[in-house]
Each structure stands twice: as C-alpha cells, then as structure tokens.
Design a protein around this motif. Structure first.
Motif, PDB file in Angstrom:
ATOM      1  N   ARG A 387       0.828  -1.202   0.000  1.00 54.67           N
ATOM      2  CA  ARG A 387       0.000   0.000   0.000  1.00 54.67           C
ATOM      3  C   ARG A 387       0.862   1.252   0.000  1.00 54.67           C
ATOM      4  NH1 ARG A 387      -1.810  -4.742   2.967  1.00 54.67           N
ATOM      5  NH2 ARG A 387      -4.083  -4.738   3.104  1.00 54.67           N
ATOM      6  N   ALA A 388       0.222   2.368  -0.280  1.00 48.24           N
ATOM      7  CA  ALA A 388       0.871   3.687  -0.202  1.00 48.24           C
ATOM      8  C   ALA A 388      -0.202   4.717   0.081  1.00 48.24           C
ATOM      9  CB  ALA A 388       1.611   4.024  -1.489  1.00 48.24           C
ATOM     10  N   LYS A 389       0.181   5.754   0.814  1.00 50.57           N
ATOM     11  CA  LYS A 389      -0.741   6.862   1.061  1.00 50.57           C
ATOM     12  C   LYS A 389      -0.469   7.931   0.017  1.00 50.57           C
ATOM     13  CE  LYS A 389      -2.039   8.357   5.156  1.00 50.57           C
ATOM     14  NZ  LYS A 389      -2.028   8.988   6.495  1.00 50.57           N
ATOM     15  N   GLU A 390      -1.471   8.225  -0.786  1.00 53.01           N
ATOM     16  CA  GLU A 390      -1.318   9.188  -1.872  1.00 53.01           C
ATOM     17  C   GLU A 390      -2.351  10.301  -1.747  1.00 53.01           C
ATOM     18  OE1 GLU A 390       1.031   9.183  -3.981  1.00 53.01           O
ATOM     19  OE2 GLU A 390       1.850   7.146  -3.883  1.00 53.01           O
ATOM     20  N   LYS A 391      -1.954  11.469  -2.209  1.00 53.76           N
ATOM     21  CA  LYS A 391      -2.891  12.587  -2.242  1.00 53.76           C
ATOM     22  C   LYS A 391      -3.693  12.530  -3.524  1.00 53.76           C
ATOM     23  CE  LYS A 391      -1.470  16.828  -3.079  1.00 53.76           C
ATOM     24  NZ  LYS A 391      -0.819  18.139  -2.885  1.00 53.76           N
ATOM     25  N   HIS A 392      -4.995  12.526  -3.395  1.00 53.05           N
ATOM     26  CA  HIS A 392      -5.886  12.549  -4.554  1.00 53.05           C
ATOM     27  C   HIS A 392      -6.543  13.917  -4.636  1.00 53.05           C
ATOM     28  CE1 HIS A 392      -5.809   8.130  -5.378  1.00 53.05           C
ATOM     29  NE2 HIS A 392      -5.427   8.117  -4.113  1.00 53.05           N
ATOM     30  N   TYR A 393      -6.568  14.457  -5.824  1.00 58.07           N
ATOM     31  CA  TYR A 393      -7.064  15.821  -6.027  1.00 58.07           C
ATOM     32  C   TYR A 393      -8.215  15.791  -7.023  1.00 58.07           C
ATOM     33  CZ  TYR A 393      -7.065  20.733  -7.515  1.00 58.07           C
ATOM     34  OH  TYR A 393      -7.426  22.023  -7.823  1.00 58.07           O
ATOM     35  N   ASP A 394      -9.375  16.293  -6.590  1.00 60.71           N
ATOM     36  CA  ASP A 394     -10.533  16.383  -7.468  1.00 60.71           C
ATOM     37  C   ASP A 394     -10.384  17.635  -8.323  1.00 60.71           C
ATOM     38  OD1 ASP A 394     -13.157  17.046  -8.522  1.00 60.71           O
ATOM     39  OD2 ASP A 394     -13.933  15.497  -7.181  1.00 60.71           O
ATOM     40  N   ILE A 395     -10.185  17.436  -9.604  1.00 66.14           N
ATOM     41  CA  ILE A 395      -9.899  18.553 -10.506  1.00 66.14           C
ATOM     42  C   ILE A 395     -11.028  19.573 -10.508  1.00 66.14           C
ATOM     43  CG2 ILE A 395      -9.441  19.178 -12.904  1.00 66.14           C
ATOM     44  CD1 ILE A 395      -8.332  16.322 -13.253  1.00 66.14           C
ATOM     45  N   ALA A 396     -12.256  19.092 -10.510  1.00 69.44           N
ATOM     46  CA  ALA A 396     -13.394  19.995 -10.650  1.00 69.44           C
ATOM     47  C   ALA A 396     -13.658  20.801  -9.387  1.00 69.44           C
ATOM     48  CB  ALA A 396     -14.645  19.198 -11.031  1.00 69.44           C
ATOM     49  N   VAL A 399     -11.018  19.504  -4.047  1.00 73.09           N
ATOM     50  CA  VAL A 399     -10.973  18.784  -2.774  1.00 73.09           C
ATOM     51  C   VAL A 399      -9.842  17.762  -2.805  1.00 73.09           C
ATOM     52  CG1 VAL A 399     -12.228  17.266  -1.194  1.00 73.09           C
ATOM     53  CG2 VAL A 399     -13.443  19.091  -2.416  1.00 73.09           C
ATOM     54  N   GLN A 400      -9.057  17.759  -1.740  1.00 78.64           N
ATOM     55  CA  GLN A 400      -7.952  16.805  -1.609  1.00 78.64           C
ATOM     56  C   GLN A 400      -8.321  15.727  -0.599  1.00 78.64           C
ATOM     57  OE1 GLN A 400      -4.465  18.924  -0.421  1.00 78.64           O
ATOM     58  NE2 GLN A 400      -4.451  20.267  -2.186  1.00 78.64           N
ATOM     59  N   THR A 401      -7.935  14.504  -0.897  1.00 80.27           N
ATOM     60  CA  THR A 401      -8.065  13.422   0.069  1.00 80.27           C
ATOM     61  C   THR A 401      -6.751  12.657   0.108  1.00 80.27           C
ATOM     62  OG1 THR A 401      -8.950  11.919  -1.619  1.00 80.27           O
ATOM     63  CG2 THR A 401     -10.540  13.123  -0.267  1.00 80.27           C
ATOM     64  N   PHE A 402      -6.388  12.208   1.289  1.00 79.92           N
ATOM     65  CA  PHE A 402      -5.226  11.347   1.450  1.00 79.92           C
ATOM     66  C   PHE A 402      -5.752   9.936   1.666  1.00 79.92           C
ATOM     67  CE2 PHE A 402      -3.433  15.441   2.306  1.00 79.92           C
ATOM     68  CZ  PHE A 402      -2.141  15.356   1.819  1.00 79.92           C
ATOM     69  N   GLU A 403      -5.496   9.075   0.721  1.00 78.17           N
ATOM     70  CA  GLU A 403      -6.054   7.736   0.769  1.00 78.17           C
ATOM     71  C   GLU A 403      -4.960   6.684   0.703  1.00 78.17           C
ATOM     72  OE1 GLU A 403      -8.911   7.354  -2.338  1.00 78.17           O
ATOM     73  OE2 GLU A 403     -10.022   9.173  -1.774  1.00 78.17           O
ATOM     74  N   ILE A 404      -5.177   5.628   1.466  1.00 75.72           N
ATOM     75  CA  ILE A 404      -4.287   4.477   1.411  1.00 75.72           C
ATOM     76  C   ILE A 404      -4.866   3.498   0.412  1.00 75.72           C
ATOM     77  CG2 ILE A 404      -3.353   2.531   2.712  1.00 75.72           C
ATOM     78  CD1 ILE A 404      -3.390   4.285   5.194  1.00 75.72           C
ATOM     79  N   ASP A 405      -4.089   3.171  -0.593  1.00 76.33           N
ATOM     80  CA  ASP A 405      -4.586   2.279  -1.633  1.00 76.33           C
ATOM     81  C   ASP A 405      -3.451   1.392  -2.114  1.00 76.33           C
ATOM     82  OD1 ASP A 405      -6.302   1.074  -3.382  1.00 76.33           O
ATOM     83  OD2 ASP A 405      -6.960   2.933  -4.353  1.00 76.33           O
ATOM     84  N   TRP A 406      -3.815   0.431  -2.926  1.00 80.48           N
ATOM     85  CA  TRP A 406      -2.812  -0.481  -3.467  1.00 80.48           C
ATOM     86  C   TRP A 406      -1.839   0.264  -4.374  1.00 80.48           C
ATOM     87  CZ3 TRP A 406      -2.891  -4.535  -0.690  1.00 80.48           C
ATOM     88  CH2 TRP A 406      -4.076  -5.143  -0.297  1.00 80.48           C
ATOM     89  N   ILE A 407      -0.597  -0.144  -4.350  1.00 78.11           N
ATOM     90  CA  ILE A 407       0.391   0.402  -5.274  1.00 78.11           C
ATOM     91  C   ILE A 407       0.225  -0.287  -6.626  1.00 78.11           C
ATOM     92  CG2 ILE A 407       2.028   0.990  -3.456  1.00 78.11           C
ATOM     93  CD1 ILE A 407       3.499  -1.621  -4.051  1.00 78.11           C
ATOM     94  N   SER A 408       1.027   0.083  -7.587  1.00 78.70           N
ATOM     95  CA  SER A 408       0.983  -0.559  -8.904  1.00 78.70           C
ATOM     96  C   SER A 408       1.954  -1.739  -8.955  1.00 78.70           C
ATOM     97  CB  SER A 408       1.354   0.456  -9.988  1.00 78.70           C
ATOM     98  OG  SER A 408       2.711   0.860  -9.838  1.00 78.70           O
TER      99      SER A 408
END
Length: 868
Positions: A387-396, A399-408
């Motif tokens: 896993r990794a904690k990544e910043k996700h940014y809603d372009i529209a 809003v930013q969210t920091f989510e833990i998700d699977w890596i590639s």
C-alpha cells in the motif's frame, strides 16, 4: 554505449537493480561526455566529438540525488571523483568549472531552462526514474524533446559555437507506450529502446496466502518472526506513513526487545477525523479483495505460504549465502531500527547508509521514498505491505483526500528490487497473488493527471508556449485541468483574460521560485512595505505541515496491557498495576493536552482568527533559536516539525536574496529574528493572503439567500459544525436520493479542527473565510465503509465583504451589476452606485460608487472607483 553515442535520444529500460543510475553517467563520462576539460580517462574525440558541457542527471527526490552523487563520486575514485557535484534545494556541492557530472532534482533543471532554454552548459541530460512521472519530469521530457533537435540544428549552422545535446531517459518500469506511441512528443519517430541487464542478484518473492485487513499488525508479526529465523542481512519494510512507522517501531521494540532505535521527531500527517464521517448504513462490508482470494487458483505458479505458524516458518528457511555467514547464530542478532520518510531531517535519513552496530540487524521502516534510486547497504530482505498513502485531487472541486490504496505492479517490482542490490534477496509480500493480479494496476497514474497545474501552465506560458494544450506532454492532462489553471492565473492577474498571454504581473510572479499564489503575495508585499513578514509567511505556507497534531504527541505513552508483561506474581498485583498505569496514563495525557493547548494559545496570541498569523508567529519563535539545540527545544515546546521549520528558514533566506536583488530599495539585510508585527502589519498580511487565494473563499451557509440551512435538523453547537459554502461548488450535482442532512453535508464545508477558528464560539464564526485547501477524510485502511465524509477547509484568514470587493477588483471574479439609485450624468461619462457580487455564486457584496464611460461597443465600463 554504442546506442547512446549513435542516437540523440535514447530510452533505457530494464529490471530493477541493473545499476543504470550509477553506471550510465560513469560510462558517458569515460566515453568523453562531461566538461570541456575532457579529463575523462578513456576519452577520445572519436568516441564523443561533441562533449562540451556537463552531464546532467536528474532525480525526482532530494535524498536520491545526494546519495547517488556520493556513490558515483566514490566509484570514480580519488582522481575523478571530485568532478561529481550535486544540487538540490537548500544543498549544493559544486566544483566550479571542473564539474563533469551534476546530479540534481528535476525542479532545479527546470529553473535552469527558464534562464537558458538551450541548456548550453550541458552536453548530455539523463532523466532517471522517469516512471515516477512527476509533473516536473513530464515537463522536462516535453521541453527536452524540443531542445535536443534545436541544439542539433544550431550545431550544423554554427559548429564550434553550439554542440548537440544527448538525452537519455532511464527507468526500470516505464510505461513505454506513453513515449513510443506519442507522435506529438517525438516528431521524428520513437527513440530507440535499450534493455539494460537485469539485477545482479536474484530475488525470491513470497506471497501471503491471505491478505490481512490490519496490515500493520501483520507487518509486526512477519518482521519479528523473520528477524528471529532469517540468516543475517538487513531488512527494508515498506509502510504508508510516518504514523505507521511510529506504531510499528514501538511494537517491534516490544516484541524484539533490546537492540537500538533512533529517536526521531514526529511530523504532521494529514489528520483525518473519525467524526468527519456519518454512517449511512451502520454496517461495514467485507473487502472485495477477500472475494478475490476465495476464488484464487490453488495451482498458482508462485509458491504461496500460509498464515499458520508452520507454513510461515517454511518461507523463512533461507540458505545462508557465504557473504552473509558469520560466527554467531542469527538468533543472537539484536534489532537496529531506523526510520526513513520524507519529513525526517536529512541527518537522520543518512543514518540508514551507515553500518549498524556489531551484532545488530539493520531494520529500516520506510515509506515509498525508499522505492527507487536508493541502495541501502546490506539489505537482503524486503517486507512490502503493498500500500501507499497518496494525495488525490478532485480537478473539478479542488478537494484533496489522502487515501491508502494499493500500489501498482511497477511499484511492487521496484520495492522487490531493493532486496537484490548487494546480494541474493527475498521479498515478502503481505498480500496474496490474487489481490496482486486483480487490484494492482500495471503502472501508477502520472502526477500530472491528479494535481493542480497553475504553476506549470504559467511556467510554460512564460517560455512563450502560448497554447499549453499543444505542449508535448508524455501524458496529456485533462482539458479541465488546464482550464482551471488558466482561470486561476487570470484571477491572479498573471495572464490576460482575453488572449491568455502572460502579463507584466505574471512575469514578476514567475521570478519567485514558489507557486503563483505565493508569488502574487510577495509582489503585493513589496508595494505595502511588509516584505520581511511576507517572505516568512510565504516560506511557511510553501513548506507546509509545520504543526504536529495533538493526536500525534503521545509517542511516549505505554499501552494499558504493558502491566501484564511485568514480573508480578498474583492476579491482584496485576490489577493494582493496571490501575496505577491507567491513572498515570490519564494524568500524563492531561498534562500533554494542557501543554499542547498552552503552546497553541501562545502561537495564536497575535490574532485568534488567523491561521496564517499563527504560522508567522511559529516562524518568528523558531527564528529566535541561536543554535540547533535551542531550535530543537523550541520545536519540542511548541509541537513544531523540526525538519519543516529548518526548511522554512532556508527558504526564507533564499526568497529574501531573490527579493533583495529585484527590489533593493524595498529590502534591508536579512535578519533571522523577526520583530513583533504591529496590528497594521497583521491586517496587511491577512489582505495579502486573501489576494493570493482570492478564489478560495467560503461564506457562512446561513448568509446565502434562500438557503435551506435547516437541512441539518439542528443548530450547530460548536465551531466545527458551522456550515460554509465555497465559491466553486464542491459537488457537481447533489444526490437527491439522500436524506436532507446528507445533502447538506455534500454541498457544505466545515472548519478543520486544527484551525484557530475551531476554538471560537458559534456566534463568533466569521462571515467569510479564505482557505488554503479542502480535504475530505478518507478511511484509514482499504477496509472501506458506507459513510458520508465531511469536507474540511483549512482556513488562512478571515475577510470582510468590503475587503473582498476591493481585492477582487479587476479580476474576472467580480461581477458589476446595474446602477443603484440616482445616476449623475456627465455627458460621455456618469457617476453612480453599482451593485457587486461574486460571479456565478451570487454572493452580495457592498456596492461602490464609480465613474463610468461608454465603450466603443456602447456599453458602460468602469473607469474609476470613487467610493466604497
């Protein structure tokens, strides 16, 4: 090397651990590339006839650039090692005209392109770790795809004055189709691909039979058992955040005992409040990946170990290779636990490269900063949580969210490769092969598709690239991203609204090595006479994450169950010990809370409604330190992140030098200590901040006309429950199937609990708030649940409606209404009061008296604002 010499652009791919990072620059140097002195040992004019200039090597991270430069210098030996230099932010080691190989971050090279588009000082550029696909890397590759052929043309036209430029793009796990099939990027056809040799040593991969929800517990169990059973060799453990590293360090110390650990300061992690969720169903669902494991093919060609002790022990039966043999048994090793993450001070980061104490096993707990370009000596075993904690940014919505998700899968391969750099290794993946195949994407989504682009757009436009959409990006960003970026730049006055060209204001903003928002603040500050304070404020905002949340300050507390591990003989003694431990923990917790509250109150003393002034106060307090010891004490007393505060001071000095060079009359010599600002200065700083973030304003929801503020069902009882609305709606469309409270939750934003505003009473909450960004709480694990999250705003300062009208003047944000009341006719002009509001939102602003003239189109235009 023949492929590099024979082609202007080359892409080198290959397995991780192939040594490309260090070997390719050395080979190029030995074949004649490098500085004009041609001091390389095997250089011949036939090998590289156009070698004038340095070999520039970029890395996406500072720690990688410095460590790789050190390694290459060492490998070149005492004769040629000194010609290797590095330059990263706040740290530069150069050797002047003798520099032949220069390692740097990609941002440094981008700044050099702004000053010298042809990169005349370089004979070759090597872009390493291109698969990480940062925004800077993508822009660099796009720029160099045009600079390389231009240099070739100039070399033909003016030989001896200009020389060709060589471009080498290197990666172990690059998605090559983004390059080979991109005709816009390489107009003369795709460059040749060179396959580098695989890793020098084999790595055995061990999958888990079942993927555990609580992977930190599984990590502790696996690492502890591996430490006791595996032959000597260092361990590299991948986790998602600094907070997890703290937790796993503590638990490993409890499990393994003895050994040594390095104390390190806590940094501010994104603070996702549990009360930011409202449970929609009241039930938690099983993870989809459990279904994948139930359907897993038992005939997988990869040997999978189980969770039962016997099966887990089997995967730790590893042959003890000769280079790792020693006189004592592996069980006698003591743990030497070190952290590695981006916020860690540089001196502590470098400890992972030092030899551990005798009879100790190195155990490095790291985030994904250790994924590429770092060779930690002696690492033989990798434990990958996947896993990794990544910043996700809603372009529209922004809003930013920091989510833990699977890596590639590419990242998983990179992590595996860390075990095979200095000898045969083993990678223990704490997830099943079924999850890996089903949920791991082949490659990570490029950063340029998930981040704001206003800085990049202004940078490109300043280089006379007017139509940014036609720039040869390796992966073209969404048109919505570019539109939002240009809209922001127009609001800041950096580009003209009609033709999109860079304005005089934009050119001045570009002169500062910070985002356009901060550049606008510095530009206005020199006109208002508060440059020293503005520089300190911008430095603090640019570095970010300076405060340690209160939830992260209890690192020294013991678990309640610790008493059960004591040597007491009776159950009664155990109960008494637990009561004492509970009482002591409660008292210690109260003391910590009181100390934390007092520290925050002192920092907020100048303005209890301004987070940006609180930041400035923190910088001023830290600046009073006379040495490192005093600085560390201040950070401890005020709960500040030590590395971040150090970077703020360095950026302060850097920005001051730049500002002084541009506005010598408006600046004095740099002084560490900042005098206490007056009330007028505090007010001006609030206005400067609002000007830089003028589009990021929120209004109390109950002030909006016809707003159904009763949708929450009850009045707010505390500041964090007061609803606000942003200028740009945070959702495109409300889900009408939701309950009224949930619909209000979807469209509203709330003050973040860490803000000074969160300490106010409900009635004292301001009408308008300028914020830095929005964040939305995300579940701490992949075990998601059906909840409606609150969107939190991170306030900077408060403003009045009158201030907003003044600051928005001349921007597309301000909409001029019809005349109000009496109109004074002056022939070709007129004086009148006009209504004002924010365009699109309809928020009313105080009217102003203006002088209007008729334009050539026949409509009335404002020539001058007379009164407000």
């Amino acid at each position: 090397m023949e492929a590099i010499n024979g082609n202007p652009i080359v892409i080198i791919c290959g397995a991780t651990g192939s040594g490309k990072t260090t070997q390719v620059p050395q080979m190029m140097f030995e074949n004649g590339y490098g500085s004009a002195i041609s001091s390389s040992p095997n250089a011949t004019s036939a090998a590289a006839p156009h070698s004038e200039g340095m070999i520039g090597v970029t890395q996406p991270r500072r720690v990688a650039a410095t460590s790789v430069a050190s390694r290459v210098s060492h490998e070149l030996g005492s004769r040629y090692g000194p010609v290797v230099a590095h330059q990263v932010r706040y740290d530069s080691v150069t050797v002047g005209k003798r520099t032949a190989i220069k390692f740097m971050t990609d941002g440094i090279l981008l700044r050099e392109i702004e000053k010298d588009f042809l990169l005349s000082k370089y004979s070759a550029i090597v872009i390493d770790e291109a698969h990480e696909r940062s925004v800077n890397t993508d822009i660099l590759i796009g720029m160099l795809s045009r600079i390389v052929p231009l240099r070739a043309e100039l070399a033909l036209e003016e030989p001896g004055k200009h020389y060709p430029l060589k471009l080498v793009i290197m990666s172990a796990t690059l998605r090559v189709t983004d390059f080979t099939e991109n005709q816009r990027l390489f107009r003369d056809g795709p460059p040749p691909m060179v396959e580098a040799e695989g890793r020098q040593f084999p790595v055995t991969v061990h999958f888990s039979r079942r993927t555990q929800r609580d992977y930190t517990v599984e990590t502790v169990e696996k690492v502890a058992r591996g430490h006791r059973k595996l032959p000597p060799g260092g361990m590299l453990v991948f986790l998602t955040s600094q907070q997890e590293i703290l937790e796993v360090t503590r638990k490993l110390k409890e499990r393994l005992g003895g050994g040594s650990t390095v104390a390190f300061a806590q940094a501010a992690e994104p603070d996702n409040q549990t009360d930011d969720f409202e449970d929609r169903t009241g039930a938690r669902r099983d993870n989809d990946y459990l279904d994948a494991e139930r359907n897993d093919d038992s005939d997988s060609d990869i040997e999978i170990t189980g969770l039962d002790p016997d099966a887990d022990d089997a995967e730790f039966k590893v042959d003890d290779e000769p280079q790792f043999s020693r006189r004592e048994s592996s069980g006698a090793l003591k743990p030497h636990i070190l952290p590695l993450y981006a916020a860690l001070p540089s001196a502590q980061q470098l400890r992972v490269f030092q030899t551990p104490p005798a009879d100790h096993r190195l155990i490095v707990l790291a985030t994904n900063v250790a994924e590429t370009s770092l060779t930690i000596p002696g690492i033989r075993y990798v434990f990958d949580c996947g896993r990794a904690k990544e910043k996700h940014y809603d372009i529209a919505t922004g809003v930013q969210t920091f989510e833990i998700d699977w890596i590639s899968k590419a990242s998983a391969s990179q992590r595996t490769g860390r075990a095979g750099r200095t000898g045969p290794g083993h990678c223990y993946r704490l997830y099943s092969s079924a999850v890996y195949e089903r949920y791991f994407a082949d490659h990570t989504v490029p950063e340029i598709l998930r981040t704001p682009l206003e800085g990049a757009v202004l940078q490109l436009k300043a280089m006379d690239i007017e139509n940014v959409v036609n720039f040869p990006f390796p992966t073209r960003p969404d048109a919505v991203q570019l539109t939002h970026a240009e809209k922001l730049l127009s609001n800041l006055g950096a580009i003209a609204e009609r033709d999109g060209r860079v304005t005089a204001t934009g050119k001045e903003i570009m002169g500062f090595p910070v985002s356009p928002r901060f550049g606008k603040m510095l530009l206005l500050a020199q006109k208002r006479g508060v440059l020293a304070y503005a520089v300190a404020t911008v430095a603090a905002l640019a570095v970010g994450e300076l405060f340690i949340p209160e939830a992260h300050t209890a690192g020294g507390a013991k678990d309640k169950d610790d008493a059960s591990n004591s040597d007491y003989d009776s159950d009664r003694d155990v109960r008494i010990a637990r009561k004492i431990a509970d009482s002591e923990a409660h008292t210690a917790g109260q003391q910590r809370h009181q100390a934390y509250t007092r520290a925050q109150a002192r920092l907020s003393n100048l303005d209890k409604q301004s987070d940006v002034v609180k930041l400035l106060t923190a910088v001023a307090v830290y600046a009073e330190a006379k040495d490192l010891s005093a600085a560390s004490k201040i950070c401890s007393e005020y709960y500040l992140r030590e590395k971040g505060m150090s970077e703020v001071q360095q950026l302060r000095h850097q920005l001051h030098n730049i500002v002084s060079a541009r506005y010598p009359a408006a600046t004095a010599s740099f002084k560490n200590v900042l005098p206490k600002p007056s009330k007028d200065v505090v007010k001006i700083l609030g206005e400067l901040t609002a000007a830089g973030f003028i589009d990021q304003v929120a209004i109390r929801a109950d002030l909006i006309k016809d707003n159904a503020s009763s949708g929450f069902g009850r009045k707010p009882r505390r500041a964090g429950e007061v609803a606000y609305r942003t200028l740009v709606p945070i959702v495109d469309e409300i889900d009408r199937t939701l309950a009224p409270q949930e619909q209000e939750m979807q469209r509203s934003v709330f003050v973040h609990p860490s803000s000074t505003l969160a300490k106010l009473g409900v009635s004292a909450m301001p009408d308008y708030v300028i914020y830095s960004h929005l964040s939305r709480a995300a579940p701490a694990t992949i075990d998601d649940s059906e909840k409606v999250p609150r969107t939190r705003m991170h306030p900077l300062t408060t403003v009045s409606a009158k201030q907003l009208a003044l600051l928005a003047e001349g921007t597309p944000l301000l909409e001029i209404g019809k005349p109000i009341g009496k109109i004074e006719d002056l022939g070709t002009s007129r004086q009148c009061w006009v209504s004002l509001n924010f365009r699109g939102a309809g928020w009313p602003l105080p009217p102003c008296k203006v002088l209007q003239r008729k334009s050539n189109r026949g409509d009335w235009e404002i020539e001058k604002v007379i009164a407000r």
